[in-house]
Design a protein around this motif. Structure first.
Motif, PDB file in Angstrom:
ATOM      1  N   LYS A 122      -0.635  75.754  80.436  1.00 45.13           N
ATOM      2  CA  LYS A 122      -1.546  76.031  79.321  1.00 45.13           C
ATOM      3  C   LYS A 122      -2.413  77.263  79.591  1.00 45.13           C
ATOM      4  O   LYS A 122      -2.670  78.072  78.692  1.00 45.13           O
ATOM      5  CB  LYS A 122      -2.429  74.809  79.091  1.00 45.13           C
ATOM      6  N   VAL A 125      -0.497  80.422  78.856  1.00 43.12           N
ATOM      7  CA  VAL A 125      -0.396  80.664  77.414  1.00 43.12           C
ATOM      8  C   VAL A 125      -1.722  81.187  76.867  1.00 43.12           C
ATOM      9  O   VAL A 125      -1.758  82.177  76.121  1.00 43.12           O
ATOM     10  CB  VAL A 125       0.011  79.364  76.678  1.00 43.12           C
ATOM     11  N   TYR A 130       2.050  85.720  77.401  1.00 47.94           N
ATOM     12  CA  TYR A 130       3.205  86.140  76.615  1.00 47.94           C
ATOM     13  C   TYR A 130       3.027  87.546  76.046  1.00 47.94           C
ATOM     14  O   TYR A 130       3.992  88.135  75.544  1.00 47.94           O
ATOM     15  CB  TYR A 130       3.467  85.135  75.480  1.00 47.94           C
ATOM     16  N   GLU A 151       5.128  81.040  72.872  1.00 47.17           N
ATOM     17  CA  GLU A 151       4.870  79.779  73.561  1.00 47.17           C
ATOM     18  C   GLU A 151       6.182  79.013  73.643  1.00 47.17           C
ATOM     19  O   GLU A 151       7.141  79.345  72.935  1.00 47.17           O
ATOM     20  CB  GLU A 151       3.819  78.949  72.815  1.00 47.17           C
ATOM     21  N   TRP A 155       5.819  73.179  72.434  1.00 50.40           N
ATOM     22  CA  TRP A 155       4.421  73.265  72.841  1.00 50.40           C
ATOM     23  C   TRP A 155       3.493  72.445  71.957  1.00 50.40           C
ATOM     24  O   TRP A 155       2.483  71.919  72.422  1.00 50.40           O
ATOM     25  CB  TRP A 155       3.990  74.732  72.849  1.00 50.40           C
ATOM     26  N   GLU A 174      10.651  82.977  81.249  1.00 52.37           N
ATOM     27  CA  GLU A 174       9.270  82.499  81.135  1.00 52.37           C
ATOM     28  C   GLU A 174       8.752  81.966  82.470  1.00 52.37           C
ATOM     29  O   GLU A 174       7.591  82.188  82.831  1.00 52.37           O
ATOM     30  CB  GLU A 174       9.187  81.416  80.055  1.00 52.37           C
TER      31      GLU A 174
END
Length: 322
Positions: A122, A125, A130, A151, A155, A174
């Protein structure tokens, strides 16, 4: 009172704990007494590490995630000492890409006790990981832009996004970007484990089939045999831990490794710190997941995926060199 009820048997106490914890969870957060929340948290951790039915432990873990699961902090890592381990399988017994079985030497390294959770992901993000191009490989950045990704695909899905559940739906790109972000944030060099590092952490040095031994037990991991039909909070299968103390290395989520996959790589690879093939089209996945059969959750079983794959059975675990 419900949370303090002990009863004559542990199972009775656990059921009262769940009953009280459900009621507390359903209250508005500002109405929850911190002392009561702490009591519920401690009781739920007791349920998670008990011999209760896995579905009961899953619910306890799910509620614990709402109350801020404090079992893992700061990416808990386990040190794997330098030395040899038995990698692979005996020819003719399982799959050809697992042979030969041989001794491989690895330097000392660290590996995550648990898969990376939604809570840990989290921050990546929310810190705009990103959007920060410096964390992404060129081909990963191309994929990110082409697919307009900001994301993981699950998510915002309540079935998959519990804070103490493993993050799923993350591509190899990722995972790699997350490692680079975390390395910058902490000053330590985090990465995905090599395939050899992952296998040694999963099976120890004696060549066992599953992290706990040579006999499969469906109650020791979240595999297809158990039938939960979803991922589970990290650590609720503590009795299925590996010899070094890693948890969830069989089932729950497939875990991305650094290596390109090579079906013939084991036959001619270095015996010391094998890095994997130099090139390839697919990356290695290990450990099985919540819908995998027991044979696919073996420590030696090798699977692969395209680096852009983002299924709900894919996650990852961190590694770090010393």
């Amino acid at each position: 009172r419900i949370l303090k009820f002990n009863g004559e048997h542990k199972s009775q106490h656990h059921r009262f704990c769940l009953l009280g914890s459900r009621a507390l969870r359903d209250m508005l957060s500002f109405k929850r007494s911190p002392d009561v929340v702490n009591l519920a948290r401690q009781n739920l951790k007791g349920v998670i590490t008990s011999h209760e039915d896995p579905k009961i432990r899953l619910e306890a873990g799910e509620i614990l995630g709402v109350f801020e699961d404090d079992r893992y902090t700061d990416f808990k890592m386990i040190e794997i000492p330098a030395g040899e381990f038995i990698r692979g399988s005996v020819k003719g017994k399982y799959y050809d890409d697992e042979v030969p079985s041989r001794r491989i030497y690895l330097d000392t390294y660290l590996i995550g006790k648990y898969p990376v959770t939604n809570r840990e992901y989290k921050e990546f993000v929310e810190s705009e990981g990103y959007k920060r191009e410096e964390f992404w490989l060129p081909e990963g950045l191309d994929f990110l832009k082409a697919e307009k990704i900001s994301e993981p695909p699950y998510w915002r899905d309540r079935k998959w996004n519990g804070l103490n559940f493993p993050v799923v739906g993350v591509s190899w790109y990722e995972c790699e970007a997350f490692c680079r972000w975390l390395s910058e944030k902490t000053g330590f060099n985090y990465c995905l484990p090599t395939e050899a590092e992952w296998e040694k952490a999963a099976r120890g040095t004696d060549g066992r089939l599953w992290p706990w031994g040579n006999e499969f037990d469906e109650k020791l991991c979240n595999s297809g045999e158990l039938g939960l039909g979803r991922t589970s909070p990290v650590g609720i299968f503590s009795e299925g831990e590996s010899p070094c103390g890693c948890i969830d290395m069989a089932g729950n989520v497939w875990e991305w490794c650094q290596d390109w996959f090579g079906s013939e790589y084991y036959k001619d690879c270095p015996e010391t710190n094998p890095p994997g093939p130099e090139i390839g089209g697919h990356r290695v996945l290990r450990g099985g997941c919540w819908f995998s059969v027991s044979a696919d959750c073996r420590c030696a079983y090798r699977r692969y995926g395209r680096p852009e794959d983002r299924g709900n059975g894919r996650g990852f675990r961190l590694a770090r060199s010393l």
